[in-house]
Design a protein around this motif. Structure first.
Motif, PDB file in Angstrom:
ATOM      1  N   GLN A 104      -6.569 102.047   8.019  1.00 25.95           N
ATOM      2  CA  GLN A 104      -5.308 101.487   7.545  1.00 25.95           C
ATOM      3  C   GLN A 104      -4.213 102.202   8.324  1.00 25.95           C
ATOM      4  OE1 GLN A 104      -5.227 102.432   3.398  1.00 25.95           O
ATOM      5  NE2 GLN A 104      -6.922 101.090   2.897  1.00 25.95           N
ATOM      6  N   ALA A 105      -3.079 101.544   8.525  1.00 24.67           N
ATOM      7  CA  ALA A 105      -1.989 102.159   9.265  1.00 24.67           C
ATOM      8  C   ALA A 105      -0.661 101.701   8.693  1.00 24.67           C
ATOM      9  CB  ALA A 105      -2.089 101.792  10.744  1.00 24.67           C
ATOM     10  N   TRP A 106       0.312 102.589   8.684  1.00 26.86           N
ATOM     11  CA  TRP A 106       1.633 102.225   8.191  1.00 26.86           C
ATOM     12  C   TRP A 106       2.691 103.112   8.817  1.00 26.86           C
ATOM     13  CZ3 TRP A 106      -1.916 105.048   5.762  1.00 26.86           C
ATOM     14  CH2 TRP A 106      -1.549 106.213   5.111  1.00 26.86           C
ATOM     15  N   ILE A 107       3.940 102.633   8.720  1.00 22.34           N
ATOM     16  CA  ILE A 107       5.106 103.316   9.288  1.00 22.34           C
ATOM     17  C   ILE A 107       6.035 103.704   8.143  1.00 22.34           C
ATOM     18  CG2 ILE A 107       7.124 103.080  10.797  1.00 22.34           C
ATOM     19  CD1 ILE A 107       5.560 100.858  12.281  1.00 22.34           C
ATOM     20  N   MET A 108       6.523 104.923   8.195  1.00 17.50           N
ATOM     21  CA  MET A 108       7.524 105.396   7.242  1.00 17.50           C
ATOM     22  C   MET A 108       8.701 105.923   8.062  1.00 17.50           C
ATOM     23  SD  MET A 108       6.022 105.114   4.169  1.00 17.50           S
ATOM     24  CE  MET A 108       6.888 106.189   3.073  1.00 17.50           C
ATOM     25  N   GLN A 109       9.829 106.111   7.406  1.00 12.30           N
ATOM     26  CA  GLN A 109      10.988 106.711   8.067  1.00 12.30           C
ATOM     27  C   GLN A 109      11.365 107.985   7.353  1.00 12.30           C
ATOM     28  OE1 GLN A 109      14.321 104.080   8.548  1.00 12.30           O
ATOM     29  NE2 GLN A 109      13.479 103.294  10.446  1.00 12.30           N
ATOM     30  N   GLY A 110      11.870 108.950   8.117  1.00 12.98           N
ATOM     31  CA  GLY A 110      12.338 110.199   7.542  1.00 12.98           C
ATOM     32  C   GLY A 110      11.964 111.386   8.403  1.00 12.98           C
ATOM     33  N   ASP A 111      12.037 112.554   7.808  1.00 12.96           N
ATOM     34  CA  ASP A 111      11.637 113.790   8.474  1.00 12.96           C
ATOM     35  C   ASP A 111      10.115 113.826   8.484  1.00 12.96           C
ATOM     36  OD1 ASP A 111      10.917 116.381   9.166  1.00 12.96           O
ATOM     37  OD2 ASP A 111      12.412 117.327   7.878  1.00 12.96           O
ATOM     38  N   PRO A 112       9.490 113.838   9.655  1.00 15.83           N
ATOM     39  CA  PRO A 112       8.020 113.769   9.709  1.00 15.83           C
ATOM     40  C   PRO A 112       7.321 114.810   8.839  1.00 15.83           C
ATOM     41  CG  PRO A 112       8.918 113.493  11.896  1.00 15.83           C
ATOM     42  CD  PRO A 112      10.074 113.840  11.002  1.00 15.83           C
ATOM     43  N   LYS A 113       7.803 116.029   8.829  1.00 15.80           N
ATOM     44  CA  LYS A 113       7.150 117.080   8.029  1.00 15.80           C
ATOM     45  C   LYS A 113       7.121 116.697   6.554  1.00 15.80           C
ATOM     46  CE  LYS A 113      10.133 120.084   9.171  1.00 15.80           C
ATOM     47  NZ  LYS A 113      11.224 120.443  10.020  1.00 15.80           N
ATOM     48  N   GLU A 114       8.257 116.291   6.054  1.00 14.61           N
ATOM     49  CA  GLU A 114       8.378 115.955   4.637  1.00 14.61           C
ATOM     50  C   GLU A 114       7.596 114.686   4.283  1.00 14.61           C
ATOM     51  OE1 GLU A 114       9.852 117.896   2.414  1.00 14.61           O
ATOM     52  OE2 GLU A 114      10.599 119.314   3.915  1.00 14.61           O
ATOM     53  N   VAL A 115       7.710 113.670   5.133  1.00  9.16           N
ATOM     54  CA  VAL A 115       7.041 112.392   4.860  1.00  9.16           C
ATOM     55  C   VAL A 115       5.522 112.561   4.884  1.00  9.16           C
ATOM     56  CG1 VAL A 115       6.679 110.029   5.673  1.00  9.16           C
ATOM     57  CG2 VAL A 115       8.983 110.994   5.643  1.00  9.16           C
ATOM     58  N   ILE A 116       5.008 113.284   5.869  1.00 12.76           N
ATOM     59  CA  ILE A 116       3.561 113.482   5.950  1.00 12.76           C
ATOM     60  C   ILE A 116       3.059 114.192   4.700  1.00 12.76           C
ATOM     61  CG2 ILE A 116       1.706 114.696   7.175  1.00 12.76           C
ATOM     62  CD1 ILE A 116       3.400 114.192   9.778  1.00 12.76           C
ATOM     63  N   CYS A 117       3.724 115.264   4.295  1.00 12.29           N
ATOM     64  CA  CYS A 117       3.283 115.997   3.098  1.00 12.29           C
ATOM     65  C   CYS A 117       3.406 115.136   1.840  1.00 12.29           C
ATOM     66  CB  CYS A 117       4.060 117.308   2.962  1.00 12.29           C
ATOM     67  SG  CYS A 117       3.561 118.535   4.198  1.00 12.29           S
ATOM     68  N   HIS A 118       4.446 114.309   1.763  1.00 13.99           N
ATOM     69  CA  HIS A 118       4.602 113.410   0.618  1.00 13.99           C
ATOM     70  C   HIS A 118       3.464 112.389   0.576  1.00 13.99           C
ATOM     71  CE1 HIS A 118       6.074 109.774  -1.464  1.00 13.99           C
ATOM     72  NE2 HIS A 118       6.513 110.673  -2.326  1.00 13.99           N
TER      73      HIS A 118
END
Length: 175
Positions: A104-118
């Motif tokens: 599965q693959a998806w795109i998010m926006q934001g600070d990569p560090k924070e988004v990945i951990c979230h």
């Protein structure tokens, strides 16, 4: 062991080198390492979760000098970023389908560090794989490192894959 599937989240980004609209060296290396060293021939036992985080451009300007004079200009910019993100994920999804790994693959926006951990907290993968440029301590101060942040803060085991020395560009900050 049963029929449980191991879920591996792989954080991916596009190359920062000009004229190179492809996966970064580190992302591609981390993905290939995961395929070769973890999945191997046991494709049905794994599910890959690809996350690409796009950093919003706060001032609306790219690396080049451009003039944005209307709201339409920003819509075009957002559309271009979306297309680049889709192109990036298409590479990884196509590779998974070639070898028979569910993904599965998806795109998010934001600070990569924070988004990945979230996203790790939200999806609870068995572990996270991230690429690393292998920057030295001096470079880390100025550039920062997503992989180190994830290693310290993600709520799952993190595997950090350094790019190979022969794949390091002239400027090691590039990827």
């Amino acid at each position: 062991m049963g029929d449980s599937v191991t879920r591996i989240m792989v954080a991916v980004n596009e190359s920062s080198m000009k004229g190179y609209p492809h996966p970064s060296i580190s992302s591609k290396g981390a993905f290939e390492w995961t395929i070769q060293k973890i999945i191997r021939n046991n494709v049905s036992a794994f599910n890959l979760l690809f996350l690409h985080v796009q950093v919003p451009d706060e001032d609306g300007f790219d690396d080049m000098d451009s003039i944005y004079a209307s709201p339409e200009d920003f819509k075009n910019l957002n559309q271009r970023d979306r297309i680049r993100g889709i192109h990036l994920l298409e590479y990884f999804v196509n590779r998974c389908h070639e070898i028979g790994v569910v993904c599965q693959a998806w795109i998010m926006q934001g600070d990569p560090k924070e988004v990945i951990c979230h996203e790790v907290q939200r999806l609870r993968p068995d572990f996270l794989v991230v690429g690393s440029r292998g920057l030295g301590p001096f470079q880390k101060v100025f550039v920062g490192t997503v992989s180190e942040f994830c290693w310290k803060h993600a709520e799952c085991p993190v595997i950090t894959i350094k790019r190979k020395p022969d794949e390091t560009p002239q400027d090691p900050v590039d990827d």
